[in-house]
Design a protein around this motif. Structure first.
Motif, PDB file in Angstrom:
ATOM      1  N   GLY A   1       0.361  12.727  45.393  1.00  0.00           N
ATOM      2  CA  GLY A   1       0.767  13.385  46.627  1.00  0.00           C
ATOM      3  C   GLY A   1       2.091  14.125  46.508  1.00  0.00           C
ATOM      4  N   LEU A   2       2.521  14.601  47.654  1.00  0.00           N
ATOM      5  CA  LEU A   2       3.654  15.529  47.703  1.00  0.00           C
ATOM      6  C   LEU A   2       4.700  15.025  48.688  1.00  0.00           C
ATOM      7  N   THR A   3       5.956  15.210  48.345  1.00  0.00           N
ATOM      8  CA  THR A   3       7.040  14.940  49.294  1.00  0.00           C
ATOM      9  C   THR A   3       7.615  16.286  49.705  1.00  0.00           C
ATOM     10  N   PRO A   4       7.671  16.593  51.009  1.00  0.00           N
ATOM     11  CA  PRO A   4       8.202  17.903  51.399  1.00  0.00           C
ATOM     12  C   PRO A   4       9.679  18.030  51.029  1.00  0.00           C
ATOM     13  N   ASN A   5      10.064  19.212  50.556  1.00  0.00           N
ATOM     14  CA  ASN A   5      11.476  19.458  50.236  1.00  0.00           C
ATOM     15  C   ASN A   5      12.213  19.792  51.538  1.00  0.00           C
ATOM     16  N   SER A   6      12.553  18.747  52.272  1.00  0.00           N
ATOM     17  CA  SER A   6      13.207  18.976  53.565  1.00  0.00           C
ATOM     18  C   SER A   6      14.636  18.434  53.581  1.00  0.00           C
ATOM     19  N   GLY A   7      15.158  18.070  52.417  1.00  0.00           N
ATOM     20  CA  GLY A   7      16.521  17.527  52.353  1.00  0.00           C
ATOM     21  C   GLY A   7      17.571  18.520  52.822  1.00  0.00           C
ATOM     22  N   LEU A   8      17.382  19.790  52.444  1.00  0.00           N
ATOM     23  CA  LEU A   8      18.327  20.833  52.852  1.00  0.00           C
ATOM     24  C   LEU A   8      18.370  20.945  54.378  1.00  0.00           C
ATOM     25  N   ALA A   9      17.178  20.919  54.967  1.00  0.00           N
ATOM     26  CA  ALA A   9      17.074  21.008  56.430  1.00  0.00           C
ATOM     27  C   ALA A   9      17.691  19.770  57.080  1.00  0.00           C
ATOM     28  N   ALA A  10      17.427  18.609  56.500  1.00  0.00           N
ATOM     29  CA  ALA A  10      17.995  17.370  57.066  1.00  0.00           C
ATOM     30  C   ALA A  10      19.523  17.436  57.031  1.00  0.00           C
ATOM     31  N   GLY A  11      20.068  17.908  55.909  1.00  0.00           N
ATOM     32  CA  GLY A  11      21.521  18.020  55.766  1.00  0.00           C
ATOM     33  C   GLY A  11      22.123  18.969  56.781  1.00  0.00           C
ATOM     34  N   ALA A  12      21.307  19.953  57.202  1.00  0.00           N
ATOM     35  CA  ALA A  12      21.800  20.933  58.177  1.00  0.00           C
ATOM     36  C   ALA A  12      21.567  20.451  59.619  1.00  0.00           C
ATOM     37  N   GLY A  13      21.008  19.261  59.742  1.00  0.00           N
ATOM     38  CA  GLY A  13      20.801  18.689  61.077  1.00  0.00           C
ATOM     39  C   GLY A  13      19.548  19.188  61.777  1.00  0.00           C
ATOM     40  N   LEU A  14      18.622  19.793  61.044  1.00  0.00           N
ATOM     41  CA  LEU A  14      17.391  20.299  61.666  1.00  0.00           C
ATOM     42  C   LEU A  14      16.437  19.137  61.934  1.00  0.00           C
ATOM     43  N   ALA A  15      15.596  19.309  62.955  1.00  0.00           N
ATOM     44  CA  ALA A  15      14.646  18.237  63.305  1.00  0.00           C
ATOM     45  C   ALA A  15      13.534  18.157  62.269  1.00  0.00           C
ATOM     46  N   LEU A  16      13.261  16.919  61.822  1.00  0.00           N
ATOM     47  CA  LEU A  16      12.148  16.656  60.904  1.00  0.00           C
ATOM     48  C   LEU A  16      11.112  15.809  61.634  1.00  0.00           C
ATOM     49  N   HIS A  17       9.852  15.907  61.196  1.00  0.00           N
ATOM     50  CA  HIS A  17       8.821  15.047  61.778  1.00  0.00           C
ATOM     51  C   HIS A  17       9.002  13.635  61.210  1.00  0.00           C
ATOM     52  N   PRO A  18       9.049  12.613  62.087  1.00  0.00           N
ATOM     53  CA  PRO A  18       9.336  11.264  61.587  1.00  0.00           C
ATOM     54  C   PRO A  18       8.221  10.710  60.707  1.00  0.00           C
TER      55      PRO A  18
END
Ligand SMILES: Cc1cc2nc3c(=O)[nH]c(=O)nc-3n(C[C@H](O)[C@H](O)[C@H](O)COP(=O)(O)OP(=O)(O)OC[C@H]3O[C@@H](n4cnc5c(N)ncnc54)[C@H](O)[C@@H]3O)c2cc1C
Length: 430
Positions: A241-258
Motif C-alpha cells: 500500500g501507499l502512505t500519502p505524502n502529506s507531511g508538508l501540508a501537516a507542517g503548514a497546518g492544513l487539514a488532513l483526513h483523520p
C-alpha cells in the motif's frame, strides 16, 4: 514593473505535470515553478510494474509530456529539489537547494510513498518497494539476476509485479494476509476468480497467511509464516500500500483526513488554507457518488483533480470530475473499473468464464440501492465505456438483461438510460 508571484507546483509527477499543462492551456501567461524531488522529469507510473519492469527499452516512452514541453511552455522545472516547508501566512516555500519561493498560489501534488515494513526499511539489500522509476530499474536488474521472487501483498501493485515476473520466467510466490485478493478495491467475486487464474499460471499464491518472521540474510531474505512454511528468496518485493505524502501540508497546518491521511480538498481542489490547492494521491475529497470522503490512488483521478485545481487557481469554473476510472494489466487480462468499491454494493456477473480461460471476457456490475455504482470489465473495456451512461441511475429492474451477455449492450444501455432518466425526471417533478 514588479513580476507577479508565480504559481508553485510542489511535486513533478502525474498531477503536477497535468496541472502545469492545464494552466498554460487556459491561457495563464505568468510564471509557473514546478519543484520535484526526483531527478526525472514527470513520468507515468503505471508502466513501472508492467512494460518498464519487463524491458528497460521502454523507459524512454513514459514521459507525461515530451521532454521539450517544459522549456517550450516556460515552465520552470526544478528537479532533484524538495520543498521542505510552506508558510501559508507568508505564501513562501523553502527548498532543499536553499531557495525560498514566494508564490501567488500553490498546488500540492506530492503523491505518496510505498508503505514500508518496519523490519525492512527502504534500502534493505534484496528488498524492493516500487513507486519510482529508480525503484523499477533496481527491481528489473535484480529480477534479471534471479530465478525466483516472493511478493508480499496481493493488491494491484503486487499482482502486476507478480504477473511481469511470471512473464519473465521467474518462479513467483505471493503472500496475502487477507482471505481474498484486491480486498479493498474489488469484490470477492473478482478476487476469487483472479486467484484461480493466477494459480493456473503457476504462481504459489497463499491467502490468509500470517508472516511470523522476515530476516535479511547475507544473500537474499528468509520469510517464514506462522504455520512454519518458510522461503529463502533472492528478491523480495513488498507491495502493501501507499502512505500519502502529506507531511508538508501537516507542517503548514492544513487539514488532513483523520482516517486516510490525505490532504483535505473541496470540489474545487482547495485545501483549508487560502491559495493552497492539492491534487492526486495525496488528496482526500468528498465523492458525491458514494456520499463519503475518499483518497483515490489512480492515474485518472490525479489527472482530473489536477485539471480542476488548475482551473480553480485561475478563478475559473471547472467541469465536474468524471466518474472514477481505473485499470490494471495482469496475467493476460486488462481489468478496468468504473466507480469504486463501497460497503453494501451487490455484484452480478455478465458472463462468468473459468479463471483459466485463455481469453476471458466478462463484467461484474455493482449496484447500491438499485443504482449502478461500480462496474468491472475484464478484457471488455469497450463494453465498460457503454455503461458509463448508466452510472448513478436506477437500473435494478433491468439488471438481469444487462447481465445477459447474449444481448447487445449498446442498444440495451440506450433503452435503460431512457427509462431510468425518464423515471428520475418524473420523480423530481412530483
Ligand atoms: C508501479 C505503479 C503502477 C501503477 N499502475 C496504475 C494503473 O495501472 N492504473 C492506474 O490508474 N494507476 C496506476 N498507478 C497509480 C498512478 O500512477 C498514481 O495514482 C499517480 O501517479 C498519482 O499521481 P500524483 O501526481 O498524485 O503522484 P506522483 O506521480 O507520485 O507524483 C508525486 C511527485 O511529487 C514528488 N514530491 C513529493 N513530495 C515532494 C516535495 N516535498 N517536494 C518536491 N517534490 C515532492 C515525488 O517525488 C513525486 O515525484 C500506479 C502507480 C505505481 C507506482
Amino acid at each position: 514593473m514588479a513580476q507577479q508571484a508565480p504559481i508553485l507546483i510542489v511535486g513533478a509527477g502525474q498531477a503536477g505535470a497535468m496541472a502545469a499543462a492545464e494552466l498554460r492551456k487556459l491561457g495563464h501567461a505568468d510564471r509557473i515553478v514546478m519543484v520535484g524531488g526526483e531527478r526525472h522529469a514527470p513520468y507515468e507510473r503505471p508502466p513501472l510494474s508492467k512494460a518498464v519492469l519487463a524491458d528497460a527499452g521502454q523507459r524512454g516512452q513514459i514521459g507525461v509530456h515530451p521532454a521539450s514541453f517544459y522549456a517550450e511552455r516556460e515552465i520552470d522545472l526544478r528537479l532533484g529539489t524538495t520543498v521542505t516547508a510552506i508558510d501559508p501566512a507568508r505564501s513562501v516555500a523553502a527548498c532543499t537547494d536553499g531557495s525560498e519561493i514566494h508564490f501567488g498560489a500553490c498546488l500540492l501534488a506530492t503523491g505518496g510513498s510505498a508503505r514500508a515494513l518496519k523490519a525492512l526499511p527502504p534500502g534493505t539489500p534484496d528488498v524492493h518497494y516500487l513507486r519510482t522509476l529508480d525503484d523499477a530499474d533496481a527491481l528489473r536488474e535484480a529480477m534479471q539476476r534471479a530465478d525466483e521472487i516472493l511478493v508480499i501483498g496481493g493488491g494491484f501493485l503486487g499482482l502486476e509485479t507478480a504477473s511481469t515476473a511470471v512473464d519473465l520466467g521467474l518462479k513467483v510466490t505471493v503472500l496475502e494476509s487477507a482471505d481474498t485478493l484486491l480486498g479493498r478495491a474489488a469484490p470477492a467475486e473478482l478476487g476469487d476468480w483472479l486467484a484461480q487464474r493466477i494459480r493456473a499460471r503457476g504462481v504459489d499464491l497463499r491467502l490468509g497467511c500470517q508472516i511470523a518472521a522476515i530476516e535479511p540474510q547475507s544473500q537474499g531474505v528468509r520469510v517464514q509464516l506462522a504455520d512454519g512454511t518458510a522461503w529463502q528468496v533472492p528478491v523480495l518485493v513488498v507491495a502493501i500500500g501507499l502512505t500519502p505524502n502529506s507531511g508538508l501540508a501537516a507542517g503548514a497546518g492544513l487539514a488532513l483526513h483523520p482516517g486516510n491521511g490525505g490532504i483535505r480538498i473541496d470540489e474545487r481542489g482547495r485545501t483549508s488554507a487560502p491559495n493552497i490547492y492539492a491534487a492526486g494521491d495525496c488528496a482526500s475529497q468528498f465523492h458525491p457518488l458514494f456520499g463519503t470522503e475518499m483518497r483515490l490512488e489512480s492515474w485518472q483521478s490525479a489527472n482530473e483533480q489536477a485539471r480542476i485545481a488548475a482551473t480553480s487557481m485561475l478563478g475559473l469554473e471547472a467541469a465536474p470530475a468524471a466518474t472514477p476510472w481505473f485499470w490494471t494489466d495482469q496475467f493476460g487480462c486488462n481489468v478496468q473499473m468504473l466507480g469504486a468499491a463501497h460497503a453494501g454494493i451487490r455484484y452480478a456477473w455478465r458472463e462468468r468464464p473459468p479463471g483459466d480461460a485463455a481469453s476471458p471476457k466478462f463484467m461484474l456490475l455493482g449496484t447500491l440501492d438499485g443504482r449502478l455504482r461500480h462496474a468491472i470489465a475484464v478484457n471488455a473495456g469497450g463494453d465498460l465505456r457503454q455503461l458509463r451512461a448508466l452510472f448513478g441511475l436506477p437500473v435494478e429492474e433491468h439488471l438481469a438483461r444487462l447481465c445477459d451477455a447474449a444481448l447487445p449492450l449498446r442498444q440495451l444501455v440506450r433503452e435503460v438510460q431512457a427509462d431510468a432518466t425518464g423515471r428520475t425526471a418524473s420523480l423530481t417533478t412530483l
